[in-house]
Write a protein that holds these residues in place. Structure first.
Motif, PDB file in Angstrom:
ATOM      1  N   PRO A 190       0.805  -1.229   0.000  1.00 11.75           N
ATOM      2  CA  PRO A 190       0.000   0.000   0.000  1.00 11.75           C
ATOM      3  C   PRO A 190       0.836   1.277   0.000  1.00 11.75           C
ATOM      4  O   PRO A 190       0.422   2.295  -0.570  1.00 11.75           O
ATOM      5  N   ASP A 191       2.015   1.232   0.609  1.00  9.64           N
ATOM      6  CA  ASP A 191       2.860   2.427   0.642  1.00  9.64           C
ATOM      7  C   ASP A 191       3.423   2.740  -0.742  1.00  9.64           C
ATOM      8  O   ASP A 191       3.508   3.907  -1.144  1.00  9.64           O
ATOM      9  N   LEU A 192       3.807   1.697  -1.474  1.00  6.39           N
ATOM     10  CA  LEU A 192       4.266   1.908  -2.842  1.00  6.39           C
ATOM     11  C   LEU A 192       3.113   2.379  -3.731  1.00  6.39           C
ATOM     12  O   LEU A 192       3.289   3.251  -4.593  1.00  6.39           O
ATOM     13  N   ALA A 193       1.929   1.818  -3.495  1.00  6.69           N
ATOM     14  CA  ALA A 193       0.754   2.242  -4.258  1.00  6.69           C
ATOM     15  C   ALA A 193       0.417   3.702  -3.957  1.00  6.69           C
ATOM     16  O   ALA A 193       0.002   4.448  -4.843  1.00  6.69           O
TER      17      ALA A 193
ATOM     18  N   SER B 195      -6.050  -3.859  -6.645  1.00  4.30           N
ATOM     19  CA  SER B 195      -5.569  -5.146  -7.140  1.00  4.30           C
ATOM     20  C   SER B 195      -6.415  -6.214  -6.459  1.00  4.30           C
ATOM     21  O   SER B 195      -7.263  -5.907  -5.621  1.00  4.30           O
ATOM     22  N   GLY B 196      -6.189  -7.474  -6.802  1.00  4.41           N
ATOM     23  CA  GLY B 196      -6.918  -8.523  -6.107  1.00  4.41           C
ATOM     24  C   GLY B 196      -6.562  -8.581  -4.634  1.00  4.41           C
ATOM     25  O   GLY B 196      -7.371  -8.992  -3.798  1.00  4.41           O
ATOM     26  N   ALA B 197      -5.339  -8.171  -4.298  1.00  3.44           N
ATOM     27  CA  ALA B 197      -4.848  -8.279  -2.926  1.00  3.44           C
ATOM     28  C   ALA B 197      -5.206  -7.090  -2.047  1.00  3.44           C
ATOM     29  O   ALA B 197      -5.083  -7.165  -0.823  1.00  3.44           O
ATOM     30  N   GLY B 198      -5.642  -5.972  -2.636  1.00  4.64           N
ATOM     31  CA  GLY B 198      -5.962  -4.810  -1.819  1.00  4.64           C
ATOM     32  C   GLY B 198      -6.179  -3.579  -2.668  1.00  4.64           C
ATOM     33  O   GLY B 198      -6.103  -3.624  -3.901  1.00  4.64           O
ATOM     34  N   ALA B 199      -6.455  -2.476  -1.995  1.00  4.77           N
ATOM     35  CA  ALA B 199      -6.712  -1.216  -2.686  1.00  4.77           C
ATOM     36  C   ALA B 199      -6.334  -0.056  -1.781  1.00  4.77           C
ATOM     37  O   ALA B 199      -6.338  -0.184  -0.546  1.00  4.77           O
ATOM     38  N   VAL B 200      -6.021   1.083  -2.414  1.00  5.87           N
ATOM     39  CA  VAL B 200      -5.724   2.300  -1.659  1.00  5.87           C
ATOM     40  C   VAL B 200      -6.527   3.463  -2.225  1.00  5.87           C
ATOM     41  O   VAL B 200      -6.856   3.497  -3.415  1.00  5.87           O
ATOM     42  N   TYR B 201      -6.817   4.400  -1.346  1.00  5.38           N
ATOM     43  CA  TYR B 201      -7.474   5.662  -1.699  1.00  5.38           C
ATOM     44  C   TYR B 201      -6.525   6.767  -1.251  1.00  5.38           C
ATOM     45  O   TYR B 201      -6.177   6.859  -0.072  1.00  5.38           O
ATOM     46  N   VAL B 202      -6.093   7.582  -2.207  1.00  2.00           N
ATOM     47  CA  VAL B 202      -5.175   8.669  -1.882  1.00  2.00           C
ATOM     48  C   VAL B 202      -5.825   9.973  -2.322  1.00  2.00           C
ATOM     49  O   VAL B 202      -6.062  10.197  -3.517  1.00  2.00           O
ATOM     50  N   GLY B 203      -6.132  10.836  -1.343  1.00  2.00           N
ATOM     51  CA  GLY B 203      -6.844  12.067  -1.621  1.00  2.00           C
ATOM     52  C   GLY B 203      -5.926  13.239  -1.900  1.00  2.00           C
ATOM     53  O   GLY B 203      -4.797  13.302  -1.397  1.00  2.00           O
TER      54      GLY B 203
ATOM     55  N   TYR C 281      -6.369   5.900   2.691  1.00  2.00           N
ATOM     56  CA  TYR C 281      -7.039   4.718   3.214  1.00  2.00           C
ATOM     57  C   TYR C 281      -6.534   3.507   2.447  1.00  2.00           C
ATOM     58  O   TYR C 281      -6.204   3.597   1.264  1.00  2.00           O
ATOM     59  N   LYS C 282      -6.485   2.380   3.136  1.00  2.00           N
ATOM     60  CA  LYS C 282      -6.097   1.139   2.484  1.00  2.00           C
ATOM     61  C   LYS C 282      -6.999   0.014   2.982  1.00  2.00           C
ATOM     62  O   LYS C 282      -7.553   0.077   4.089  1.00  2.00           O
ATOM     63  N   SER C 283      -7.154  -0.990   2.141  1.00  2.00           N
ATOM     64  CA  SER C 283      -7.994  -2.122   2.514  1.00  2.00           C
ATOM     65  C   SER C 283      -7.434  -3.384   1.897  1.00  2.00           C
ATOM     66  O   SER C 283      -6.970  -3.370   0.743  1.00  2.00           O
ATOM     67  N   ASN C 284      -7.450  -4.476   2.661  1.00  2.00           N
ATOM     68  CA  ASN C 284      -7.043  -5.764   2.125  1.00  2.00           C
ATOM     69  C   ASN C 284      -8.130  -6.323   1.222  1.00  2.00           C
ATOM     70  O   ASN C 284      -9.318  -6.074   1.417  1.00  2.00           O
ATOM     71  N   GLY C 285      -7.692  -7.127   0.247  1.00  2.00           N
ATOM     72  CA  GLY C 285      -8.647  -7.815  -0.602  1.00  2.00           C
ATOM     73  C   GLY C 285      -9.183  -9.061   0.081  1.00  2.00           C
ATOM     74  O   GLY C 285      -8.834  -9.368   1.227  1.00  2.00           O
ATOM     75  N   TYR C 286     -10.038  -9.770  -0.634  1.00  2.00           N
ATOM     76  CA  TYR C 286     -10.638 -10.995  -0.096  1.00  2.00           C
ATOM     77  C   TYR C 286     -10.077 -12.211  -0.810  1.00  2.00           C
ATOM     78  O   TYR C 286      -9.778 -12.166  -2.005  1.00  2.00           O
TER      79      TYR C 286
ATOM     80  N   SER D 204     -15.081 -15.535   3.941  1.00  2.00           N
ATOM     81  CA  SER D 204     -13.768 -16.032   3.546  1.00  2.00           C
ATOM     82  C   SER D 204     -12.695 -15.186   4.223  1.00  2.00           C
ATOM     83  O   SER D 204     -12.950 -14.074   4.688  1.00  2.00           O
ATOM     84  N   GLN D 205     -11.509 -15.686   4.265  1.00  2.00           N
ATOM     85  CA  GLN D 205     -10.413 -14.998   4.947  1.00  2.00           C
ATOM     86  C   GLN D 205      -9.876 -13.877   4.077  1.00  2.00           C
ATOM     87  O   GLN D 205      -9.620 -14.062   2.895  1.00  2.00           O
ATOM     88  N   GLN D 206      -9.673 -12.706   4.665  1.00  2.00           N
ATOM     89  CA  GLN D 206      -9.080 -11.606   3.910  1.00  2.00           C
ATOM     90  C   GLN D 206      -7.615 -11.889   3.616  1.00  2.00           C
ATOM     91  O   GLN D 206      -6.918 -12.513   4.400  1.00  2.00           O
ATOM     92  N   VAL D 207      -7.185 -11.443   2.432  1.00  2.00           N
ATOM     93  CA  VAL D 207      -5.777 -11.570   2.066  1.00  2.00           C
ATOM     94  C   VAL D 207      -4.927 -10.742   3.017  1.00  2.00           C
ATOM     95  O   VAL D 207      -5.238  -9.598   3.295  1.00  2.00           O
ATOM     96  N   LYS D 208      -3.890 -11.312   3.515  1.00  2.00           N
ATOM     97  CA  LYS D 208      -3.007 -10.607   4.471  1.00  2.00           C
ATOM     98  C   LYS D 208      -1.875  -9.928   3.736  1.00  2.00           C
ATOM     99  O   LYS D 208      -1.401 -10.405   2.731  1.00  2.00           O
TER     100      LYS D 208
END
Length: 341
Positions: free
Chosen positions: A227-230, A250-258, A264-269, A337-341
Motif C-alpha cells: 500500500p505504501d508503494l501504491a 488489485s486482487g490483494a488490496g486497494a488504496v485511496y489517496v486524496g 485509506y487502504k484495505s485488504n482484498g478478499y 472467507s479470509q481476507q488476504v493478508k
C-alpha cells in the motif's frame, strides 16, 4: 425511460461492446494452437459493465448509457441487455459507418487469467457530441476507459485539446462529479499523455498493472501488494492536478489517496482457486462497488471494501457480471472467507 426523483443519476460514457468469451486449455505461443473448451457472450466495456453491475447490486440510482453502436446483432444484444437491467439507452447512438465493437476474451482454464483482442468498431467514432449532459442531468459522470476511447481522445483542432478533456471540463462546470476509469490499450502509454484530462477530473480509478506502467514504478514488495508503494504511485497521478482522489486496486488490496492528503487502504478478499472461473471485468466490478458506496454517501474505507467485494464476486464467473449479486450478498459472501493478508 424517465428519470426517477430522489435518486442520484449516473451517466456512464465510452466503450459499449459485446464480449466473446472462450476458455482454452492453455494460451498458445505464436503460430501454435490451443483447444477451446467453452464459449459465452456477455456485456463488455467499462461503462457497459459498470451499469449492469450497478443494477445487479441494487444500487439506488438512475442508470444512463452513452456510447456508439450499430444496428446489427451485437448492437441489438447491447440494447436488450440494457433494457433488461433498467438502463436508459436514449444516448446510445447508432453508427452507419461501422459495426458494433467487440472483444474476444480468451481465458486459460487453470489460471483464470484472460487475454483480450479488442475491435473498437462503432465505438471508435464516439465523440463529445454523443454525450448530452443537459439531457441526462447526471449527478455523476463515469468515463471509461481512458486510453481506449479513440476519436474522443484525439485533439480537436477547434479547441486545441482532446474532446475527453472538454467533456470532463463541461461536466465539472455543471457541478457533476466525474470519475475516470483509466486503462490504456497501449501498454507503452505514459502518464503525461493523459495529464490534461486527468487534471479536470475528480476521481481516477486504476488497476495495479496500469498504475505500474504509467508511473514506471512497482507496487509490489517481494511479490506482495504494498500500500505504501501504491500510495507513492497514486501521488504521481494526483500531481497532474486531479481534484479529489486516486484509487488503485488489485486482487490483494486497494488504496485511496486524496488530494487533501487523506489515505485509506484495505485488504482484498481470498477466493479459493477452485471457485475462480475468470478475471474479465474485475476492474469494472471494483468501480461498481466503489461507486455504489460513493453514491450511497459511504466513507472512503467502506467504498474500498465494497469495490473489493464486488471484484471478488466477479471472479466466480467467466463473464464480467453474471456472478454479481446484491451488494449485501457480495459483502456477506466475501466476509465468510479470509481476507488476504
Amino acid at each position: 425511460m424517465g428519470k426517477q426523483l430522489n435518486k442520484p443519476t449516473i451517466l456512464a460514457a465510452g466503450t459499449f461492446v459485446v464480449d466473446y468469451h472462450k476458455t482454452v486449455k492453455h494460451y498458445p505461443s505464436e503460430r501454435a494452437s490451443s483447444k477451446i473448451t467453452g464459449e459465452v457472450i456477455s456485456n463488455g466495456g467499462a461503462p457497459f459493465n459498470l451499469l449492469v453491475d450497478l443494477a445487479k447490486l441494487g444500487t439506488h440510482a438512475n442508470l444512463h448509457a452513452s456510447g456508439r453502436i450499430a444496428q446489427d446483432l451485437d448492437g441489438k444484444f447491447i440494447v436488450e441487455t440494457c433494457n433488461t437491467h433498467g438502463i436508459d439507452i436514449s444516448q446510445l447512438s447508432y453508427d452507419r459507418a461501422a459495426a458494433t465493437g467487440y472483444t474476444d476474451v480468451f481465458t486459460v482454464e487453470e489460471s483464470g487469467r484472460h487475454t483480450c483482442f479488442h475491435f473498437a468498431g462503432a465505438g471508435g467514432n464516439f465523440s463529445r457530441d454523443d454525450v448530452k449532459l443537459d439531457t441526462a442531468k447526471p449527478d455523476y459522470l463515469f468515463l471509461g476507459s481512458l486510453g481506449a476511447l479513440g476519436k474522443l481522445e484525439a485533439v480537436n483542432p477547434d479547441s486545441g485539446r482532446a474532446d475527453s478533456t472538454k467533456l470532463i471540463r463541461d461536466a465539472r462546470k455543471r457541478g457533476i462529479t466525474t470519475i475516470i476509469e483509466f486503462a490504456p490499450l497501449d501498454r507503452g502509454a505514459r502518464l503525461e499523455e493523459f495529464a490534461e484530462t486527468l487534471a479536470e477530473s475528480d476521481y481516477v480509478i486504476v488497476n495495479d498493472r496500469v498504475a505500474e506502467t504509467i508511473t514506471e514504478t512497482s507496487l509490489y514488495s517481494e511479490n506482495i501488494f504494498d500500500p505504501d508503494l501504491a500510495r507513492k504511485a497514486a501521488q504521481q497521478i494526483l500531481d497532474t492536478g486531479l481534484r479529489i482522489a486516486v484509487i488503485i486496486h488489485s486482487g490483494a488490496g486497494a488504496v485511496y489517496v486524496g488530494a487533501d492528503g487523506t489515505f485509506y487502504k484495505s485488504n482484498g478478499y481470498f477466493l479459493p482457486w477452485e471457485e475462480r472461473s475468470g478475471s474479465a471485468g474485475v476492474d469494472h466490478a471494483f468501480c461498481a462497488g466503489f461507486i455504489n458506496g460513493l453514491m450511497g454517501s459511504q466513507d472512503e474505507a467502506e467504498c474500498l471494501r465494497r469495490g473489493l467485494a464486488v471484484s471478488t464476486m466477479c471472479r466466480k464467473d467467466l463473464t464480467p457480471s453474471d456472478s454479481i449479486e446484491s451488494m449485501d450478498t457480495c459483502i456477506s459472501f466475501c466476509e465468510t472467507s479470509q481476507q488476504v493478508k
